[in-house]
Write a protein that holds these residues in place. Structure first.
Motif, PDB file in Angstrom:
ATOM      1  N   ARG A  24      -6.912 -17.923 -26.677  1.00  0.00           N
ATOM      2  CA  ARG A  24      -6.824 -18.891 -27.759  1.00  0.00           C
ATOM      3  C   ARG A  24      -5.708 -19.898 -27.512  1.00  0.00           C
ATOM      4  O   ARG A  24      -4.614 -19.528 -27.090  1.00  0.00           O
ATOM      5  CB  ARG A  24      -6.535 -18.205 -29.097  1.00  0.00           C
ATOM      6  N   SER A  25      -6.001 -21.169 -27.757  1.00  0.00           N
ATOM      7  CA  SER A  25      -4.952 -22.186 -27.781  1.00  0.00           C
ATOM      8  C   SER A  25      -4.505 -22.302 -29.228  1.00  0.00           C
ATOM      9  O   SER A  25      -5.307 -22.566 -30.117  1.00  0.00           O
ATOM     10  CB  SER A  25      -5.485 -23.523 -27.267  1.00  0.00           C
ATOM     11  N   LEU A  26      -3.229 -22.061 -29.463  1.00  0.00           N
ATOM     12  CA  LEU A  26      -2.746 -21.923 -30.831  1.00  0.00           C
ATOM     13  C   LEU A  26      -2.358 -23.238 -31.495  1.00  0.00           C
ATOM     14  O   LEU A  26      -2.407 -23.350 -32.718  1.00  0.00           O
ATOM     15  CB  LEU A  26      -1.550 -20.963 -30.869  1.00  0.00           C
ATOM     16  N   ASP A  27      -1.951 -24.214 -30.715  1.00  0.00           N
ATOM     17  CA  ASP A  27      -1.444 -25.428 -31.343  1.00  0.00           C
ATOM     18  C   ASP A  27      -1.975 -26.700 -30.701  1.00  0.00           C
ATOM     19  O   ASP A  27      -1.396 -27.775 -30.872  1.00  0.00           O
ATOM     20  CB  ASP A  27       0.087 -25.423 -31.337  1.00  0.00           C
ATOM     21  N   PHE A  28      -3.070 -26.580 -29.957  1.00  0.00           N
ATOM     22  CA  PHE A  28      -3.701 -27.776 -29.436  1.00  0.00           C
ATOM     23  C   PHE A  28      -5.175 -27.469 -29.181  1.00  0.00           C
ATOM     24  O   PHE A  28      -5.579 -26.309 -29.107  1.00  0.00           O
ATOM     25  CB  PHE A  28      -3.017 -28.281 -28.154  1.00  0.00           C
ATOM     26  N   GLN A  29      -5.953 -28.517 -29.040  1.00  0.00           N
ATOM     27  CA  GLN A  29      -7.374 -28.345 -28.800  1.00  0.00           C
ATOM     28  C   GLN A  29      -7.631 -28.292 -27.298  1.00  0.00           C
ATOM     29  O   GLN A  29      -7.329 -29.245 -26.581  1.00  0.00           O
ATOM     30  CB  GLN A  29      -8.160 -29.489 -29.442  1.00  0.00           C
ATOM     31  N   ALA A  30      -8.169 -27.185 -26.869  1.00  0.00           N
ATOM     32  CA  ALA A  30      -8.385 -26.950 -25.443  1.00  0.00           C
ATOM     33  C   ALA A  30      -9.793 -27.378 -25.056  1.00  0.00           C
ATOM     34  O   ALA A  30     -10.754 -26.649 -25.279  1.00  0.00           O
ATOM     35  CB  ALA A  30      -8.164 -25.481 -25.110  1.00  0.00           C
ATOM     36  N   THR A  31      -9.905 -28.543 -24.482  1.00  0.00           N
ATOM     37  CA  THR A  31     -11.228 -29.015 -24.065  1.00  0.00           C
ATOM     38  C   THR A  31     -11.704 -28.250 -22.826  1.00  0.00           C
ATOM     39  O   THR A  31     -12.904 -28.119 -22.605  1.00  0.00           O
ATOM     40  CB  THR A  31     -11.187 -30.512 -23.759  1.00  0.00           C
ATOM     41  N   THR A  32     -10.769 -27.762 -22.051  1.00  0.00           N
ATOM     42  CA  THR A  32     -11.123 -27.009 -20.850  1.00  0.00           C
ATOM     43  C   THR A  32     -10.296 -25.743 -20.783  1.00  0.00           C
ATOM     44  O   THR A  32      -9.085 -25.780 -21.021  1.00  0.00           O
ATOM     45  CB  THR A  32     -10.880 -27.831 -19.572  1.00  0.00           C
ATOM     46  N   MET A  33     -10.948 -24.654 -20.485  1.00  0.00           N
ATOM     47  CA  MET A  33     -10.244 -23.388 -20.275  1.00  0.00           C
ATOM     48  C   MET A  33     -10.637 -22.817 -18.933  1.00  0.00           C
ATOM     49  O   MET A  33     -11.765 -23.009 -18.467  1.00  0.00           O
ATOM     50  CB  MET A  33     -10.542 -22.410 -21.405  1.00  0.00           C
ATOM     51  N   PHE A  34      -9.692 -22.136 -18.329  1.00  0.00           N
ATOM     52  CA  PHE A  34      -9.891 -21.568 -17.008  1.00  0.00           C
ATOM     53  C   PHE A  34      -9.624 -20.057 -17.069  1.00  0.00           C
ATOM     54  O   PHE A  34      -8.734 -19.609 -17.790  1.00  0.00           O
ATOM     55  CB  PHE A  34      -8.916 -22.189 -15.999  1.00  0.00           C
ATOM     56  N   TRP A  35     -10.371 -19.328 -16.280  1.00  0.00           N
ATOM     57  CA  TRP A  35     -10.131 -17.885 -16.175  1.00  0.00           C
ATOM     58  C   TRP A  35      -9.772 -17.560 -14.728  1.00  0.00           C
ATOM     59  O   TRP A  35     -10.478 -17.941 -13.792  1.00  0.00           O
ATOM     60  CB  TRP A  35     -11.367 -17.103 -16.606  1.00  0.00           C
ATOM     61  N   TYR A  36      -8.647 -16.858 -14.586  1.00  0.00           N
ATOM     62  CA  TYR A  36      -8.165 -16.463 -13.278  1.00  0.00           C
ATOM     63  C   TYR A  36      -8.091 -14.938 -13.210  1.00  0.00           C
ATOM     64  O   TYR A  36      -7.960 -14.254 -14.222  1.00  0.00           O
ATOM     65  CB  TYR A  36      -6.753 -17.020 -13.011  1.00  0.00           C
ATOM     66  N   ARG A  37      -8.095 -14.458 -11.981  1.00  0.00           N
ATOM     67  CA  ARG A  37      -7.921 -13.033 -11.745  1.00  0.00           C
ATOM     68  C   ARG A  37      -6.779 -12.892 -10.747  1.00  0.00           C
ATOM     69  O   ARG A  37      -6.683 -13.685  -9.792  1.00  0.00           O
ATOM     70  CB  ARG A  37      -9.211 -12.458 -11.174  1.00  0.00           C
ATOM     71  N   GLN A  38      -5.939 -11.920 -10.973  1.00  0.00           N
ATOM     72  CA  GLN A  38      -4.801 -11.721 -10.090  1.00  0.00           C
ATOM     73  C   GLN A  38      -4.691 -10.260  -9.712  1.00  0.00           C
ATOM     74  O   GLN A  38      -4.542  -9.394 -10.575  1.00  0.00           O
ATOM     75  CB  GLN A  38      -3.501 -12.196 -10.761  1.00  0.00           C
ATOM     76  N   PHE A  39      -4.730  -9.993  -8.409  1.00  0.00           N
ATOM     77  CA  PHE A  39      -4.507  -8.646  -7.911  1.00  0.00           C
ATOM     78  C   PHE A  39      -3.022  -8.457  -7.651  1.00  0.00           C
ATOM     79  O   PHE A  39      -2.294  -9.439  -7.466  1.00  0.00           O
ATOM     80  CB  PHE A  39      -5.335  -8.406  -6.653  1.00  0.00           C
ATOM     81  N   PRO A  40      -2.561  -7.204  -7.609  1.00  0.00           N
ATOM     82  CA  PRO A  40      -1.134  -6.946  -7.433  1.00  0.00           C
ATOM     83  C   PRO A  40      -0.561  -7.663  -6.223  1.00  0.00           C
ATOM     84  O   PRO A  40      -1.153  -7.657  -5.138  1.00  0.00           O
ATOM     85  CB  PRO A  40      -1.078  -5.427  -7.259  1.00  0.00           C
TER      86      PRO A  40
END
Lengths: 117, 115
Positions: A24-40
């Motif tokens: 969730r973007s709490l204080d702005f409108q997020a027109t684009t969101m990205f999902w990342y994955r991170q291994f150790p």
């Protein structure tokens, strides 16, 4: 400003179940969101990009039927890991960018650590 | 295609010493460059960014970085390291002239600070 939250921060599930992660973007409108994955001990790998109201664009090698992404509003994107398996255990991080002054920068959530048993 | 190379996966400094984390980029278009910091089990926090304005960029926590086009570099520095600076640092590049363009990250540099 520019705060992004993720829920849950930790999740442990059994193999074969599905897990939903919210960003969730709490204080702005997020027109684009990205999902990342991170291994150790590794860098972030982009999984998919989603624009509000559109289907997500997945990176090569990421199974769209396994990692379901929904970006139904300007403040919320969800990642659902379907039929999770132990190899899906990872740290999942979302980021968001938006209109106006929030366009030039991606603001990251705190991450969700998923452990599949 | 854009790419980022962070030289040195691990940098160790003493408290009070200069911090220098190296980042070189490759981009076919004018880049936007970023440094992020990640503390254990947390997301990424933006330290600073270069978006084609001033080449010397000042960020939070006393960090700064200088964009050098001739060297395709964007090294991160801090004059005096503090114990709380110990973390993972990521350099990233993007072409934000296209809306919604993702970041390309370097592999990260772990900064250790000893007393």
């Amino acid at each position: 400003g520019a705060v992004v939250s993720q829920h849950p921060s930790w999740v442990i599930c059994k193999s074969g179940t599905s897990v939903k992660i919210e960003c969730r973007s709490l204080d702005f409108q997020a027109t684009t969101m990205f999902w990342y994955r991170q291994f150790p001990k590794q860098s972030l790998m982009l999984m998919a990009t989603s624009n509000e109201g559109s289907k997500a664009t997945y990176e090569q090698g990421v199974e769209k039927d396994k990692f379901l992404i929904n970006h139904a509003s300007l403040t919320l994107s969800t990642l659902t890991v379907t039929s999770a398996h132990p190899e899906d255990s990872s740290f999942y991080i979302c980021s968001a960018s938006g209109a106006g002054g929030y366009q030039e920068t991606q603001y990251f959530g705190p991450g969700t650590r998923l452990l599949v048993l | 295609a854009q790419s980022v190379t962070q030289l040195g996966s691990h940098v160790s400094v003493s408290e009070g010493a200069l911090v220098l984390l190296r980042c070189n980029y490759s981009s076919s278009v004018p880049p936007y460059l970023f440094w992020y910091v990640q503390y254990p089990n947390q997301g990424l926090q933006l330290l600073l960014k270069y978006t084609s304005a001033a080449t010397l960029v000042k960020g939070i926590n006393g960090f700064e970085a200088e964009f050098k086009k001739s060297e395709t570099s964007f090294h991160l520095t801090k004059p005096s390291a503090h114990m709380s600076d110990a973390a993972e640092y990521f350099c990233a590049v993007s072409d934000l002239t296209q809306a919604g363009t993702a970041l390309i990250f370097g592999k990260g540099t772990t900064l250790s600070v000893s007393s």
